[in-house]
Design a protein around this motif. Structure first.
Motif, short mmCIF file in Angstrom:
data_model
loop_
_atom_site.label_atom_id
_atom_site.label_comp_id
_atom_site.label_asym_id
_atom_site.label_seq_id
_atom_site.Cartn_x
_atom_site.Cartn_y
_atom_site.Cartn_z
N ALA A 23 0.80 -1.09 -0.01
CA ALA A 23 0.06 -0.07 0.01
C ALA A 23 1.01 1.27 -0.05
O ALA A 23 2.05 1.22 0.40
N ALA A 24 0.35 2.20 -0.47
CA ALA A 24 1.03 3.57 -0.60
C ALA A 24 1.10 4.32 0.63
O ALA A 24 0.39 3.99 1.70
N ASP A 25 2.03 5.38 0.64
CA ASP A 25 2.32 6.22 1.87
C ASP A 25 1.07 6.70 2.61
O ASP A 25 1.17 6.99 3.95
N TRP A 26 0.10 7.20 1.96
CA TRP A 26 -1.15 7.82 2.36
C TRP A 26 -2.09 6.64 3.15
O TRP A 26 -3.04 7.33 3.74
N VAL A 27 -1.83 5.43 3.24
CA VAL A 27 -2.68 4.70 3.96
C VAL A 27 -2.87 4.60 5.40
O VAL A 27 -3.76 4.93 6.05
N GLU A 28 -1.48 4.94 5.81
CA GLU A 28 -1.59 5.27 7.58
C GLU A 28 -2.19 6.26 8.04
O GLU A 28 -3.17 6.26 8.84
N PRO A 29 -2.00 7.67 7.37
CA PRO A 29 -3.00 8.80 7.60
C PRO A 29 -4.46 8.79 7.78
O PRO A 29 -5.25 8.77 8.56
N THR A 30 -4.98 7.94 6.51
CA THR A 30 -6.09 7.70 6.17
C THR A 30 -6.87 6.93 7.05
O THR A 30 -7.95 7.08 7.46
N PHE A 31 -5.74 5.51 7.33
CA PHE A 31 -6.50 4.67 8.14
C PHE A 31 -6.67 5.16 9.55
O PHE A 31 -7.88 4.93 10.40
N ASN A 32 -5.91 6.26 10.18
CA ASN A 32 -5.97 6.61 11.52
C ASN A 32 -7.18 7.49 11.54
O ASN A 32 -7.75 7.64 12.45
N GLY A 33 -7.31 8.38 10.57
CA GLY A 33 -8.25 9.10 10.65
C GLY A 33 -9.63 8.38 10.66
O GLY A 33 -10.69 8.67 11.23
N ALA A 34 -9.86 7.48 9.63
CA ALA A 34 -11.16 6.68 9.46
C ALA A 34 -11.49 5.90 10.94
O ALA A 34 -12.44 5.92 11.16
N ALA A 35 -10.40 5.32 11.38
CA ALA A 35 -10.50 4.69 12.73
C ALA A 35 -10.95 5.68 13.66
O ALA A 35 -11.71 5.07 14.62
N LEU A 36 -10.32 6.85 13.75
CA LEU A 36 -11.13 7.74 14.82
C LEU A 36 -12.45 8.18 14.79
O LEU A 36 -13.27 8.09 15.59
N LEU A 37 -12.88 8.21 13.41
CA LEU A 37 -14.25 8.56 13.08
C LEU A 37 -15.10 7.48 13.72
O LEU A 37 -16.16 7.67 14.06
N VAL A 38 -14.82 6.18 13.26
CA VAL A 38 -15.55 4.97 13.34
C VAL A 38 -15.52 4.87 14.95
O VAL A 38 -16.46 4.47 15.63
N ALA A 39 -14.31 5.05 15.69
CA ALA A 39 -14.29 4.82 17.18
C ALA A 39 -15.02 5.80 18.02
O ALA A 39 -15.77 5.38 19.04
N VAL A 40 -14.94 7.07 17.49
CA VAL A 40 -15.66 7.91 18.16
C VAL A 40 -17.25 7.64 18.10
O VAL A 40 -18.19 7.90 19.09
N THR A 41 -17.62 7.25 16.87
CA THR A 41 -19.18 7.01 16.49
C THR A 41 -19.48 6.04 17.54
O THR A 41 -20.78 6.03 18.13
N LEU A 42 -18.83 4.87 17.55
CA LEU A 42 -19.26 3.65 18.24
C LEU A 42 -19.29 3.84 19.73
O LEU A 42 -20.01 3.56 20.41
N SER A 43 -18.11 4.58 20.17
CA SER A 43 -17.97 4.82 21.72
C SER A 43 -19.00 5.54 22.24
O SER A 43 -19.55 5.54 23.22
N THR A 44 -19.43 6.75 21.46
CA THR A 44 -20.60 7.45 21.80
C THR A 44 -21.87 6.56 21.75
O THR A 44 -22.75 6.90 22.70
N ALA A 45 -22.23 5.92 20.80
CA ALA A 45 -23.27 5.08 20.89
C ALA A 45 -23.52 4.09 22.09
O ALA A 45 -24.41 3.99 22.62
N ILE A 46 -22.42 3.55 22.24
CA ILE A 46 -22.41 2.77 23.25
C ILE A 46 -22.62 3.45 24.70
O ILE A 46 -23.26 2.95 25.47
#
Length: 326
Positions: free
Chosen positions: A295-318
């Motif tokens: 995978a290219a270099d942009w994968v890490e920051p993109t994955f971190n950003g997506a993980a943060l959005l998903v995690a905040v959404t899930l933890s808030t819902a829980i």
């Protein structure tokens, strides 16, 4: 009657261990994929992942202290950079003993944390705004002091040895993670202080009614977060062998991603140490496997950003579901 009782139990189990199950599935997938099967499951790669994620792990553990108290700390990464620069400058430029240089780096982090806590707890500044402003201020001061030059000459070998090599077959930075994790776990789960932090985070008004000094609790959470971020900065210097004025702020997003992912696992709806460490490993293994797959270099920051959005959404819902809010 038994089926009804079984469903809630299954739901709770899924909440607690879904992230761990996904982590295992990822490891199995990367271990069998043709593009990663030869490199991913090797001992060398595992050691590399554990060592390289040590700074983020400690930064994530630092960030859950204010989060438990209901506050955000966006200056974690900047403090890591500051601590790294202060430690390197103290040891290499001013020829101070390694122990003194390390203490100076940790103290610098605690001072910034105290400033954040004072702004939030006693001046009523929103934590997001206060810590974002502090992060920018610290980054500017670092740039002024270093003239954007990397400190690479004169770093003591005794310091760099802490961040490299193995001890009893385990990368040395892992021991730092274990010590900090045990400290934060004990603090949050087995001391009155941890219960007080959780009470303030759940309801500051109720905490005041039972006699807690809410401003002092908020202040202390930022001081501890700053000090632990300072430790992460020292570890960053020890691993890299240089102090780069540009790298610190980049750790904030990864740390928060791990912290919020951790709040969806083990003890869903609460920021907890085992979940946070699992979140760090989940993101690290995901990025590591993708990089090994080409995978290219942009994968890490993109994955971190997506993980943060998903995690905040899930933890808030829980958290909302557990408190009965709609």
């Amino acid at each position: 009657m038994s089926p009804r009782r079984g469903r809630p139990g299954l739901s709770v189990m899924l909440e607690k261990y879904a992230l761990a199950a996904m982590f295992i599935v990822l490891c199995l997938a990367f271990s069998t994929m043709s593009s990663t099967a030869e490199t991913f499951p090797t001992l060398a790669n595992i050691k590399n992942v554990l060592g390289s994620e040590s700074v983020i792990a400690i930064a994530a553990l630092a960030s859950i202290l204010p989060l438990t108290c209901g506050q955000f700390d966006l200056s974690v990464g900047a403090i890591i950079g500051l601590s790294s620069i202060v430690t390197a400058s103290a040891a290499a430029t001013h020829d101070l003993p390694v122990v003194v240089a390390v203490l100076a780096g940790v103290l610098a982090g605690a001072v910034v944390g105290a400033f954040n806590g004072w702004l939030v707890a006693y001046r009523g500044v929103n934590a997001l705004i206060a810590t974002l402003g502090t992060s920018t201020l610290v980054a500017g001061l670092i740039s002024l002091y270093t003239d954007n030059q990397i400190i690479s000459v004169g770093i003591p070998e005794g310091l760099t040895n802490l961040g490299s090599g193995d001890l009893l077959g385990i990368p040395r930075p892992v021991y730092a993670i274990v010590i900090v994790a045990l400290f934060v776990y004990y603090l949050l789960r087995h001391t009155p202080y941890g219960r007080y932090l959780s009470s303030v985070g759940a309801s500051p008004a109720s905490a005041r009614l039972v006699g807690l000094n809410v401003p002092r609790m908020i202040l202390s959470s930022f001081v501890l977060s700053g000090a632990l971020s300072g430790i992460a900065g020292v570890l960053l210097l020890a691993r890299a062998g240089t102090a780069n004025p540009q790298v610190g702020p980049g750790f904030t997003l990864a740390a928060l991603s791990a912290a919020f992912l951790g709040a969806t696992a083990i003890r869903p709806g609460t920021f907890n140490v085992p979940g946070t460490l699992l979140g760090v490993l989940f993101v690290a293994i995901s990025v590591n496997g993708l990089v090994l797959a080409g995978a290219a270099d942009w994968v890490e920051p993109t994955f971190n950003g997506a993980a943060l959005l998903v995690a905040v959404t899930l933890s808030t819902a829980i958290a909302r579901r557990r408190t009965g809010q709609s």
